[in-house]
Design a protein around this motif. Structure first.
Motif, PDB file in Angstrom:
ATOM      1  N   GLN A 159       0.843  -1.203   0.000  1.00 37.73           N
ATOM      2  CA  GLN A 159       0.000   0.000   0.000  1.00 37.73           C
ATOM      3  C   GLN A 159       0.877   1.251   0.000  1.00 37.73           C
ATOM      4  N   GLN A 216     -16.348   2.592   9.572  1.00 37.63           N
ATOM      5  CA  GLN A 216     -16.545   3.638   8.568  1.00 37.63           C
ATOM      6  C   GLN A 216     -16.998   4.961   9.178  1.00 37.63           C
ATOM      7  N   ASN A 240      -8.258  -0.303   6.692  1.00 38.92           N
ATOM      8  CA  ASN A 240      -9.092  -1.228   5.916  1.00 38.92           C
ATOM      9  C   ASN A 240     -10.050  -0.437   5.027  1.00 38.92           C
ATOM     10  N   GLU A 241     -10.840  -1.137   4.255  1.00 35.68           N
ATOM     11  CA  GLU A 241     -11.710  -0.463   3.291  1.00 35.68           C
ATOM     12  C   GLU A 241     -12.883   0.287   3.915  1.00 35.68           C
ATOM     13  N   ALA A 244     -11.382   3.469   4.725  1.00 37.53           N
ATOM     14  CA  ALA A 244     -11.140   4.225   3.493  1.00 37.53           C
ATOM     15  C   ALA A 244     -12.425   4.886   3.003  1.00 37.53           C
ATOM     16  N   SER A 264      -5.480   1.393   0.624  1.00 34.59           N
ATOM     17  CA  SER A 264      -6.158   0.605   1.646  1.00 34.59           C
ATOM     18  C   SER A 264      -5.764  -0.862   1.550  1.00 34.59           C
ATOM     19  N   ASP A 266      -7.818  -4.838   2.090  1.00 34.21           N
ATOM     20  CA  ASP A 266      -8.946  -5.743   2.352  1.00 34.21           C
ATOM     21  C   ASP A 266      -9.209  -6.605   1.128  1.00 34.21           C
ATOM     22  N   GLY A 271     -14.865  -3.115  -1.921  1.00 37.34           N
ATOM     23  CA  GLY A 271     -13.637  -2.346  -2.000  1.00 37.34           C
ATOM     24  C   GLY A 271     -13.080  -2.289  -3.403  1.00 37.34           C
ATOM     25  N   ASN A 274     -14.960   0.152  -5.276  1.00 38.20           N
ATOM     26  CA  ASN A 274     -14.546   1.506  -4.902  1.00 38.20           C
ATOM     27  C   ASN A 274     -13.241   1.905  -5.583  1.00 38.20           C
ATOM     28  N   ILE A 280     -11.044   4.704  -3.873  1.00 35.07           N
ATOM     29  CA  ILE A 280      -9.750   4.279  -3.363  1.00 35.07           C
ATOM     30  C   ILE A 280      -8.815   4.142  -4.555  1.00 35.07           C
ATOM     31  N   THR A 283      -6.015  -0.996  -3.438  1.00 35.19           N
ATOM     32  CA  THR A 283      -6.216  -1.769  -2.217  1.00 35.19           C
ATOM     33  C   THR A 283      -5.419  -3.062  -2.332  1.00 35.19           C
ATOM     34  N   CYS A 341     -12.352 -11.439  -5.610  1.00 38.23           N
ATOM     35  CA  CYS A 341     -12.499 -10.758  -4.321  1.00 38.23           C
ATOM     36  C   CYS A 341     -12.939 -11.729  -3.221  1.00 38.23           C
TER      37      CYS A 341
END
Length: 343
Positions: A159, A216, A240-241, A244, A264, A266, A271, A274, A280, A283, A341
């Motif tokens: 990261q 969050q 983590n997401e 984020a 980020s 995860d 995520g 995103n 983001i 990730t 994922c």
């Protein structure tokens, strides 16, 4: 009714009562937790406990679902418990005690406190229960029989390297949305990120840090506070997401979404989406399904014949996901991420 018949009935009744007492005693004894290291080997269903940090974080929801599926495939029973919040060590201690009382063969745990949970783990292991850590290593690592987790230091480095490369020639003006103090995941990711950025804890480029418990809503509030103090920040580390996403919400509200590079860790499907949508920048994908599956299989094998898993840290892998690849960094795009994922 004659006297001989009455006497015979009395003998039968007495024998029946004695048998009932004996059966009741036997039933009570069999409900106690099994002390043997191979309690599942008698043909009974293998009982596996899972204790996650919370039951609401998407990462741990996925881990629980995967553990349930793996337990079913391997003919085992899963009992899933969790802390009330990220950092709830006392809740996890109570969960372990609960599982021990239910006579589980093994326990999988993602420790909220890598050292605070050690006494409860030792008590379980002393009773012949296999204990494996998932996602988060204990401190020391050999407090459990094995660990199945992401190399979080390496994930943090990935990261950090991406964020540094994405900044180009700009000097970092870094903010950090950390997780929960006391966990090895939080420490390794934080330290790894700084290493990847080529910075240290005391570097002048590090302009603000806040703990978010990986939540969050807390992350959004923390980021709002950080932006008030450092309005010209240009880079953001997130534990983590969910953190984020919360950080981005505050950044967008301040109209600074084109100013700050976000990294980020995860690799959830949300995520990855995103990343695709620019929330983001990149990730680092983890694989909680693999962690859970490896943990379940280790406990089933132990319960059946006493075989123990490979001791120490077992890396379940990680992959940098971004649609903005940087020279010298291995990565996959969001199309690959969407297919893989949280596998």
């Amino acid at each position: 009714m004659n006297r001989r018949f009455s006497k015979r009935m009395l003998v039968i009744a007495t024998a029946f009562a004695a048998t009932a007492v004996l059966m009741g005693t036997t039933a009570c004894s069999s409900s106690a937790p099994e002390q043997s290291s191979s309690s599942g080997g008698s043909g009974d269903t293998v009982k596996i406990g899972l204790v996650t940090k919370t039951d609401s974080n998407p990462f741990f929801v996925k881990m629980r679902e995967s553990a349930q599926e793996s337990a079913k495939e391997n003919g085992a029973e899963l009992i899933a418990l969790a802390g009330a919040f990220d950092g709830d060590n006392e809740g996890q201690v109570a969960a372990i005690e609960n599982l021990v009382s239910q006579g589980v063969d093994g326990i999988m745990i993602t420790p909220n406190s890598s050292s605070g949970i050690l006494a409860a783990i030792k008590k379980a292991r002393d009773q012949g229960i296999l204990v494996v850590a998932l996602d988060t290593a204990t401190d020391p690592e050999d407090a459990v029989d094995a660990t199945f987790a992401t190399d979080n230091l390496a994930a943090g480095v990935a990261q950090g390297k991406w964020v540094k490369a994405a900044l180009g020639d700009k000097a970092p003006k870094l903010l950090m949305l950390d997780g929960t103090p006391g966990g090895t995941v939080d420490t390794f990711r934080h330290d790894g990120f700084l290493q990847g950025m080529g910075l240290s804890e005391d570097s002048p480029e590090v302009l603000g840090m806040e703990n978010t418990n990986g939540d969050q809503t807390k992350a959004q509030t923390a980021m709002e506070n950080l932006l008030q103090r450092v309005p010209d920040a240009n880079s953001l580390y997130t534990i983590n997401e969910p953190a984020a996403a919360g950080g981005y919400a505050a950044i967008k509200a301040a109209g600074k979404q084109d100013q700050i590079v976000i990294g980020s860790i995860d690799g959830s499907c949300t995520g990855v989406e995103n990343v695709k949508n620019g929330v983001i920048g990149a990730t680092v994908m983890q694989f909680p399904t693999k962690m859970a599956d490896e943990g379940v299989k280790a406990i089933v094998a132990f319960a059946k014949d006493g075989t123990k898993p490979k001791a120490g840290f077992n890396d379940t892998g990680s992959v940098l996901i971004t649609d903005k690849p940087m020279s010298g960094l291995d990565s996959e795009d969001t199309a690959w991420g969407a297919e893989n994922c949280w596998g």
